[in-house]
Design an enzyme around this catalytic site. Structure first.
Site, PDB file in Angstrom:
ATOM      1  N   CYS A 133       0.829  -1.208   0.000  1.00 56.36           N
ATOM      2  CA  CYS A 133       0.000   0.000   0.000  1.00 56.36           C
ATOM      3  C   CYS A 133       0.862   1.255   0.000  1.00 56.36           C
ATOM      4  CB  CYS A 133      -0.932  -0.015   1.213  1.00 56.36           C
ATOM      5  SG  CYS A 133      -1.969   1.455   1.281  1.00 56.36           S
ATOM      6  N   CYS A 136      -0.556   4.083   2.076  1.00 60.68           N
ATOM      7  CA  CYS A 136      -0.409   3.928   3.534  1.00 60.68           C
ATOM      8  C   CYS A 136       1.050   4.147   3.961  1.00 60.68           C
ATOM      9  CB  CYS A 136      -0.801   2.517   3.987  1.00 60.68           C
ATOM     10  SG  CYS A 136      -2.226   1.839   3.177  1.00 60.68           S
ATOM     11  N   ASP A 137       1.989   3.609   3.205  1.00 61.08           N
ATOM     12  CA  ASP A 137       3.368   3.501   3.705  1.00 61.08           C
ATOM     13  C   ASP A 137       4.389   4.360   2.978  1.00 61.08           C
ATOM     14  OD1 ASP A 137       2.440   1.630   5.525  1.00 61.08           O
ATOM     15  OD2 ASP A 137       2.740  -0.040   4.145  1.00 61.08           O
TER      16      ASP A 137
END
Ligand code: NAP
Length: 308
Positions: A133, A136-137
């Site tokens: 992701c 997300c990261d």
């Protein structure tokens, strides 16, 4: 025990849209939205192709609007996962651990989950430099060198997004051409921070407590090489979330729900309908999932009328 009209399992664009339509039809549906609600759009950044939002929209914001609209029309939400179903008799039964819900109709809209390469090093280093992701990261990798695997729209979108943070993003793809749409390809090709390694598979992700590189194999020449990197992203597609349905519904060999009565959303069991990525092996767009959620809710309305 009260028998519900409709239980919707899953809460991406398909499930929420089913909630909007079934709610407006006064069916007072229950939506089991999962511990991680909102589906794959929660992991996306800008959604540029959803009609009605010419400036684009963040995936999570779009899903929050869908949910609010479903709630407005009386959809009741349970923020847990459905763990089991029993469709062998009427009323249908949906379980959340030991809690049983009886219902006249079910819409399955559990979507699909990230596919992994399947390397031991991939699972060992997950969350320690390995991610699926970018949204997300990505921010954890400021100034870093990154590798991303895949040749589809997801890989191109994530590679482009990751250049906001990374110094260099290398796309490793097993073929010599991309599957991604032309516009996404061109965006990636034009980006000076993105480079490509073609015809290559990943044999191992290197590192003990964090990612230090990847071991690669050229599929045409057989040559083995290593590329240094601090982060490794996997974007090779998705698998349908249907494990909890095995034995209850007809699934295809990849696990997608089969709809034997297309163009309706009816599954192999009366009263059970499916919408969105859980049954879509071709289009897999937010807008097509939403459309199928609408169709499924209308199919449920008509099915419930036949029970009177
Ligand atoms: P996808 O289109 O199925 O592409 C998966 C890619 O990963 C392919 O290039 C495939 O290689 C590669 N791959 C699959 N298994 C692999 C493995 N075991 N090892 C190495 N490589 C592997 O999946 P996606 O990119 O997630 O896209 C899914 C759907 O969502 C598509 O319909 C796409 O258009 C849509 N989408 C749209 C947007 C957007 O419009 N903004 C963004 C993201 C996704 P091969 O090419 O060799 O098969």
């Amino acid at each position: 025990m009260a028998v519900e009209n409709l239980v919707i399992i899953g809460s991406g664009p398909a499930g929420y849209t089913a909630g909007i339509y079934a709610g407006r039809a006064n069916l007072s549906p229950i939506c089991i939205e999962g511990y991680q609600s909102g589906g794959l759009l929660m992991l996306t950044s800008d959604v540029e192709n959803f009609p009605g939002f010419p400036e684009g929209m963040m995936g999570p914001d779009l899903m929050a609007k869908f949910r609010k609209q479903a709630e407005k029309f009386g959809t009741r939400f349970i923020s847990k996962n459905a763990t089991r179903v029993d469709f062998s008799s009427f009323p249908l039964k949906v379980y959340i651990e030991d809690e049983e819900i009886q219902t006249k109709a079910v819409i399955i809209s559990t979507g699909a989950a990230t596919k992994w390469i399947g390397l031991e090093s991939e699972s060992r280093l997950l969350g320690k430099g390995v991610s699926s992701c970018a949204t997300c990261d990505g921010a954890f990798f400021k100034g870093a060198k990154l590798v991303i695997v895949g040749g589809g729209d997801s890989a191109m979108e994530e590679a482009t997004f990751l250049t906001r943070f990374a110094s260099q993003v290398t796309v490793v793809h097993r073929k010599d051409h991309l599957r991604a749409s032309k516009i996404m390809q061109e965006r990636a090709f034009k980006n000076p921070k993105i480079s490509f390694i073609w015809d290559t598979e990943v044999l191992e992700i290197l590192g003990q407590d964090g990612v230090t590189g990847a071991k690669l194999k050229n599929l045409k020449t057989g040559a083995i090489s290593e590329i240094p990197c601090e982060g490794f992203f996997v974007a090779i597609g998705h698998e349908p979330n249907t494990t909890f349905l095995k034995g209850q519904l007809e699934l295809d060999p990849k696990g997608y729900v089969i709809l034997p009565k297309r163009p309706t959303t009816a599954t192999s069991r009366p009263g059970v309908f499916a919408a969105g990525d859980v049954q879509d092996t071709i289009y897999r767009q937010a807008i097509t999932a939403a459309a199928l959620g609408c169709q499924a809710a209308i199919d449920v309305e008509r099915y419930l009328e036949t029970l009177h």
